[in-house]
Design a protein around this motif. Structure first.
Motif, PDB file in Angstrom:
ATOM      1  N   TRP A 131       0.827  -1.207   0.000  1.00  0.00           N
ATOM      2  CA  TRP A 131       0.000   0.000   0.000  1.00  0.00           C
ATOM      3  C   TRP A 131       0.858   1.253   0.000  1.00  0.00           C
ATOM      4  O   TRP A 131       0.464   2.295  -0.548  1.00  0.00           O
ATOM      5  CB  TRP A 131      -0.936   0.003   1.204  1.00  0.00           C
ATOM      6  CG  TRP A 131      -2.181  -0.787   0.962  1.00  0.00           C
ATOM      7  CD1 TRP A 131      -2.498  -2.012   1.471  1.00  0.00           C
ATOM      8  CD2 TRP A 131      -3.274  -0.421   0.114  1.00  0.00           C
ATOM      9  NE1 TRP A 131      -3.723  -2.421   0.999  1.00  0.00           N
ATOM     10  CE2 TRP A 131      -4.218  -1.466   0.167  1.00  0.00           C
ATOM     11  CE3 TRP A 131      -3.543   0.686  -0.676  1.00  0.00           C
ATOM     12  CZ2 TRP A 131      -5.418  -1.420  -0.546  1.00  0.00           C
ATOM     13  CZ3 TRP A 131      -4.738   0.734  -1.392  1.00  0.00           C
ATOM     14  CH2 TRP A 131      -5.656  -0.314  -1.320  1.00  0.00           C
ATOM     15  N   PHE A 132       2.030   1.186   0.620  1.00  0.00           N
ATOM     16  CA  PHE A 132       2.956   2.317   0.576  1.00  0.00           C
ATOM     17  C   PHE A 132       3.347   2.621  -0.870  1.00  0.00           C
ATOM     18  O   PHE A 132       3.429   3.786  -1.272  1.00  0.00           O
ATOM     19  CB  PHE A 132       4.195   2.008   1.415  1.00  0.00           C
ATOM     20  CG  PHE A 132       5.233   3.095   1.405  1.00  0.00           C
ATOM     21  CD1 PHE A 132       5.132   4.175   2.260  1.00  0.00           C
ATOM     22  CD2 PHE A 132       6.302   3.031   0.522  1.00  0.00           C
ATOM     23  CE1 PHE A 132       6.086   5.182   2.246  1.00  0.00           C
ATOM     24  CE2 PHE A 132       7.269   4.035   0.509  1.00  0.00           C
ATOM     25  CZ  PHE A 132       7.155   5.114   1.369  1.00  0.00           C
ATOM     26  N   ILE A 133       3.572   1.568  -1.651  1.00  0.00           N
ATOM     27  CA  ILE A 133       3.932   1.750  -3.062  1.00  0.00           C
ATOM     28  C   ILE A 133       2.741   2.287  -3.848  1.00  0.00           C
ATOM     29  O   ILE A 133       2.864   3.202  -4.665  1.00  0.00           O
ATOM     30  CB  ILE A 133       4.434   0.421  -3.659  1.00  0.00           C
ATOM     31  CG1 ILE A 133       5.719  -0.022  -2.951  1.00  0.00           C
ATOM     32  CG2 ILE A 133       4.665   0.545  -5.159  1.00  0.00           C
ATOM     33  CD1 ILE A 133       6.191  -1.397  -3.355  1.00  0.00           C
ATOM     34  N   ILE A 134       1.553   1.727  -3.607  1.00  0.00           N
ATOM     35  CA  ILE A 134       0.353   2.142  -4.342  1.00  0.00           C
ATOM     36  C   ILE A 134       0.009   3.602  -4.072  1.00  0.00           C
ATOM     37  O   ILE A 134      -0.342   4.360  -4.984  1.00  0.00           O
ATOM     38  CB  ILE A 134      -0.833   1.236  -3.971  1.00  0.00           C
ATOM     39  CG1 ILE A 134      -0.593  -0.197  -4.466  1.00  0.00           C
ATOM     40  CG2 ILE A 134      -2.137   1.774  -4.553  1.00  0.00           C
ATOM     41  CD1 ILE A 134      -1.613  -1.201  -3.967  1.00  0.00           C
ATOM     42  N   LEU A 135       0.116   4.020  -2.807  1.00  0.00           N
ATOM     43  CA  LEU A 135      -0.300   5.367  -2.409  1.00  0.00           C
ATOM     44  C   LEU A 135       0.821   6.392  -2.495  1.00  0.00           C
ATOM     45  O   LEU A 135       0.622   7.555  -2.114  1.00  0.00           O
ATOM     46  CB  LEU A 135      -0.843   5.336  -0.980  1.00  0.00           C
ATOM     47  CG  LEU A 135      -2.067   4.449  -0.730  1.00  0.00           C
ATOM     48  CD1 LEU A 135      -2.408   4.425   0.751  1.00  0.00           C
ATOM     49  CD2 LEU A 135      -3.256   4.926  -1.551  1.00  0.00           C
ATOM     50  N   ALA A 136       1.990   6.000  -2.973  1.00  0.00           N
ATOM     51  CA  ALA A 136       3.128   6.918  -3.038  1.00  0.00           C
ATOM     52  C   ALA A 136       2.821   8.107  -3.949  1.00  0.00           C
ATOM     53  O   ALA A 136       1.913   8.073  -4.786  1.00  0.00           O
ATOM     54  CB  ALA A 136       4.369   6.180  -3.531  1.00  0.00           C
TER      55      ALA A 136
END
Length: 295
Positions: A131-136
């Motif tokens: 999710w960190f990657i998706i929401l970056a």
């Protein structure tokens, strides 16, 4: 309980099961909690000072929370944010649980449950980091929104609590879906048909028939989700910004960075009391007991 186990497994095996269960509860649950409480009431002393005149019970570790404005604000923010995560998870999970229990065919339900469970075969930290990657800031979500023309510039999803909320709802959705599914599945379909035959719409049917029947499942899901959210460390640590710290991060800092286990134990015990209080309120609000939740 012993009689039921004896009838099923025999007297010796039932006695062994209860003995192992009792030992597990004492060694893994009761004793650590008692030690944490004892730590929380004692000052942080050097090894040479322990057992001396200064080594006595005190409320100083608890007073620290109420004297520290920042920690107090984070404590109450964690409380309300955990409640919000619980409500969001309930809103997302209820339609899904109803679909699985009353609308989907057995094959469709099995496929949906499998799709829900498969991501949880991966470690929670890896799932949270995805999710960190998706929401970056330049992540896939922003790129898709830019490509569709829905936004003019990338959005910083991870600058506040939004990323933490999304990550927690995703991380703990199963703990809400399955209790709801188990409760709704036991509802007799004839009651729903009778309500519709009498002219009740979908909203009224859910409000008067489905939701009252699913109260134990709702209570169980809310309790589990709240306690997991309030005690979460990985999700806020990875998806939160410096301005969206969680109370568990403060506890971690006391234990492992500040080296003050007594202060950390006091904060952890306050968080435990908070979770127990929330559990009691939910049980009282839904008018269910521990026996109803255990089902």
């Amino acid at each position: 309980m012993f009689r039921q186990l004896s009838e099923r497994f025999g007297h010796p095996l039932a006695m062994a099961i209860l003995t192992l269960l009792g030992m597990w509860l004492i060694v893994m649950v009761t004793l650590p909690q008692l030690q944490m409480i004892d730590y929380s009431f004692r000052p942080n002393l050097l090894p040479a000072q322990r057992g001396g005149p200064e080594d006595g019970w005190t409320l100083g570790n608890y007073v620290t929370l109420f004297d520290n404005e920042i920690h107090r604000a984070i404590f109450f923010k964690t409380l309300w944010s955990s409640v919000l995560v619980t409500l969001l998870t309930l809103v997302v999970s209820y339609p899904l649980a109803y679909y699985l229990a009353k609308v989907a065919t057995p094959r469709q339900a099995a496929l949906c449950i499998l799709l829900l469970i498969i991501p949880f075969w991966i470690n929670e930290i890896l799932r949270t980091y995805s999710w960190f990657i998706i929401l970056a800031f330049r992540g896939p979500l922003n790129e898709i929104l830019l490509a569709l023309g829905l936004i003019e510039r990338p959005i910083r999803f991870l600058s506040g609590d939004a990323g933490v909320m999304v990550g927690m709802v995703y991380a703990y959705i199963l703990f809400m879906v399955f209790p709801l599914y188990n409760a709704i599945e036991s509802l007799d379909d004839n009651q729903i048909r009778a309500a519709r035959d009498l002219g009740a719409g979908s909203i009224r049917t859910h409000r008067r028939i489905v939701i009252p029947h699913a109260k134990p499942g709702i209570a169980t899901g809310c309790i589990m989700t709240f306690m997991l959210a309030a005690g979460s460390y990985a999700v806020p640590a990875l998806l939160g910004s410096p301005g969206s710290r969680w109370f568990t991060q403060i506890i971690y800092n006391w234990f492992f960075e500040g080296g003050n286990w007594n202060q950390g134990a006091a904060y952890a015990f306050l968080l435990l009391v908070l979770c127990i209080g929330f559990m009691s309120l939910v049980m009282k609000f839904f008018k269910v007991g521990l026996g109803d939740i255990a089902k």
